[in-house]
Design a protein around this motif. Sequence first.
Motif, PDB file in Angstrom:
ATOM      1  N   GLU A 229      -0.006  -7.915 -13.241  1.00  0.00           N
ATOM      2  CA  GLU A 229       1.165  -7.065 -13.062  1.00  0.00           C
ATOM      3  C   GLU A 229       0.792  -5.593 -13.206  1.00  0.00           C
ATOM      4  OE1 GLU A 229       5.627  -6.332 -14.988  1.00  0.00           O
ATOM      5  OE2 GLU A 229       4.313  -7.875 -15.820  1.00  0.00           O
ATOM      6  N   ALA A 230      -0.057  -5.285 -14.188  1.00  0.00           N
ATOM      7  CA  ALA A 230      -0.485  -3.903 -14.393  1.00  0.00           C
ATOM      8  C   ALA A 230      -1.266  -3.390 -13.194  1.00  0.00           C
ATOM      9  CB  ALA A 230      -1.325  -3.797 -15.667  1.00  0.00           C
ATOM     10  N   ASP A 231      -2.130  -4.219 -12.646  1.00  0.00           N
ATOM     11  CA  ASP A 231      -2.909  -3.819 -11.473  1.00  0.00           C
ATOM     12  C   ASP A 231      -1.993  -3.531 -10.286  1.00  0.00           C
ATOM     13  OD1 ASP A 231      -5.312  -3.956 -12.783  1.00  0.00           O
ATOM     14  OD2 ASP A 231      -5.850  -5.947 -12.028  1.00  0.00           O
ATOM     15  N   ARG A 232      -0.961  -4.354 -10.114  1.00  0.00           N
ATOM     16  CA  ARG A 232      -0.014  -4.132  -9.016  1.00  0.00           C
ATOM     17  C   ARG A 232       0.735  -2.815  -9.194  1.00  0.00           C
ATOM     18  NH1 ARG A 232       0.889  -9.758  -9.522  1.00  0.00           N
ATOM     19  NH2 ARG A 232       2.678  -9.391 -10.899  1.00  0.00           N
ATOM     20  N   ARG A 233       1.186  -2.569 -10.420  1.00  0.00           N
ATOM     21  CA  ARG A 233       1.918  -1.334 -10.700  1.00  0.00           C
ATOM     22  C   ARG A 233       1.019  -0.118 -10.467  1.00  0.00           C
ATOM     23  NH1 ARG A 233       6.181   2.024 -10.853  1.00  0.00           N
ATOM     24  NH2 ARG A 233       6.206   3.363 -12.697  1.00  0.00           N
ATOM     25  N   ALA A 234      -0.222  -0.190 -10.942  1.00  0.00           N
ATOM     26  CA  ALA A 234      -1.153   0.926 -10.762  1.00  0.00           C
ATOM     27  C   ALA A 234      -1.428   1.175  -9.287  1.00  0.00           C
ATOM     28  CB  ALA A 234      -2.449   0.648 -11.506  1.00  0.00           C
ATOM     29  N   ALA A 235      -1.617   0.110  -8.522  1.00  0.00           N
ATOM     30  CA  ALA A 235      -1.888   0.254  -7.092  1.00  0.00           C
ATOM     31  C   ALA A 235      -0.710   0.924  -6.382  1.00  0.00           C
ATOM     32  CB  ALA A 235      -2.177  -1.112  -6.477  1.00  0.00           C
ATOM     33  N   GLU A 236       0.515   0.553  -6.774  1.00  0.00           N
ATOM     34  CA  GLU A 236       1.703   1.165  -6.184  1.00  0.00           C
ATOM     35  C   GLU A 236       1.754   2.666  -6.483  1.00  0.00           C
ATOM     36  OE1 GLU A 236       4.910  -0.963  -7.912  1.00  0.00           O
ATOM     37  OE2 GLU A 236       4.600  -2.784  -6.721  1.00  0.00           O
ATOM     38  N   LEU A 237       1.469   3.019  -7.734  1.00  0.00           N
ATOM     39  CA  LEU A 237       1.515   4.427  -8.119  1.00  0.00           C
ATOM     40  C   LEU A 237       0.436   5.236  -7.418  1.00  0.00           C
ATOM     41  CD1 LEU A 237       2.189   4.074 -11.947  1.00  0.00           C
ATOM     42  CD2 LEU A 237       3.672   5.238 -10.303  1.00  0.00           C
ATOM     43  N   LEU A 238      -0.773   4.709  -7.384  1.00  0.00           N
ATOM     44  CA  LEU A 238      -1.862   5.434  -6.742  1.00  0.00           C
ATOM     45  C   LEU A 238      -1.579   5.643  -5.253  1.00  0.00           C
ATOM     46  CD1 LEU A 238      -4.923   3.761  -8.480  1.00  0.00           C
ATOM     47  CD2 LEU A 238      -4.054   6.076  -8.857  1.00  0.00           C
ATOM     48  N   GLU A 239      -0.992   4.642  -4.620  1.00  0.00           N
ATOM     49  CA  GLU A 239      -0.648   4.787  -3.211  1.00  0.00           C
ATOM     50  C   GLU A 239       0.465   5.822  -3.020  1.00  0.00           C
ATOM     51  OE1 GLU A 239       0.725   2.114   0.683  1.00  0.00           O
ATOM     52  OE2 GLU A 239       0.626   1.186  -1.309  1.00  0.00           O
ATOM     53  N   SER A 240       1.501   5.757  -3.868  1.00  0.00           N
ATOM     54  CA  SER A 240       2.621   6.680  -3.715  1.00  0.00           C
ATOM     55  C   SER A 240       2.208   8.124  -3.985  1.00  0.00           C
ATOM     56  CB  SER A 240       3.765   6.283  -4.649  1.00  0.00           C
ATOM     57  OG  SER A 240       3.420   6.482  -6.007  1.00  0.00           O
ATOM     58  N   LEU A 241       1.178   8.306  -4.813  1.00  0.00           N
ATOM     59  CA  LEU A 241       0.702   9.651  -5.133  1.00  0.00           C
ATOM     60  C   LEU A 241      -0.462  10.084  -4.242  1.00  0.00           C
ATOM     61  CD1 LEU A 241       0.867   9.557  -9.042  1.00  0.00           C
ATOM     62  CD2 LEU A 241       2.527  10.500  -7.435  1.00  0.00           C
ATOM     63  N   GLY A 242      -0.815   9.246  -3.282  1.00  0.00           N
ATOM     64  CA  GLY A 242      -1.818   9.621  -2.291  1.00  0.00           C
ATOM     65  C   GLY A 242      -3.246   9.625  -2.770  1.00  0.00           C
ATOM     66  N   ILE A 243      -3.553   8.839  -3.799  1.00  0.00           N
ATOM     67  CA  ILE A 243      -4.921   8.814  -4.334  1.00  0.00           C
ATOM     68  C   ILE A 243      -5.452   7.387  -4.448  1.00  0.00           C
ATOM     69  CG2 ILE A 243      -4.960  11.015  -5.580  1.00  0.00           C
ATOM     70  CD1 ILE A 243      -3.976   9.519  -8.046  1.00  0.00           C
TER      71      ILE A 243
END
Length: 235
Positions: A118-132
């Motif tokens: 779950e943490a990996d999914r959340r991190a991936a979403e954030l990194l994508e939304s922030l363009g990194i």
Amino acid sequence: MTTPMIELREVSRRYDDGPPALRHVSLTVRSGEAVAVLGPSGSGKSTLLNLLAGLDRPDTGTVTVAGVRVDELGETGAALHRRNRVGMVFQFFNLLDDLTVADNVVLPARLAGMGRAEADRRAAELLESLGIDRHARVHPGRLSGGERQRVAVARALMNRPALLLADEPTGALDTAAGQDVSGLLADLNAEGQTVVVVTHDLALARSCTSRTVRIADGRITEDVPSRNLAPETAR
């Protein structure tokens, strides 16, 4: 009427025998607001941030964040407050250089007990939304200052905090990167995130907040819409 996100009542704080860092400060911030706390070094703005984060306690007065009396919390309660309700972004990023970008972002959720998947999914979403997201497996030392600050923002948002505190978030960045991070904070607020930016930078206050509170000598001296700030306010 909704409960304020932040409510300070007659807060004072003094260190040792010096003059008060804060003197009878009262302040209310609504949920969804973006507020800049503007003032020179030694004005009391960092003390205010530390009180909101539960890193310090007032000598007198009350500090309430998201309906919780932060000034009444013990050490464990204050740590949980920072973990669950507050995201913090610092001037010098405070990333762990021996961890990858993704592992830096995941860390707060793992400390809070979130499962790895779950943490990996959340991190991936954030990194994508922030363009990194392309930097997920890179170590922070290989990134630009602006990119590292985006990683720091992703980490701060990992546990979906009610309040995002940013302490001089553009202070270590060049002009272009600073404008990039300022725009990011404005976008987050437009999406509903409550943001408090502690800064001495008038341009940052104008660009990513709708309201500015000026502090001098531990007192609030001005509370105005950021668009109305005059140049002399920055002095």
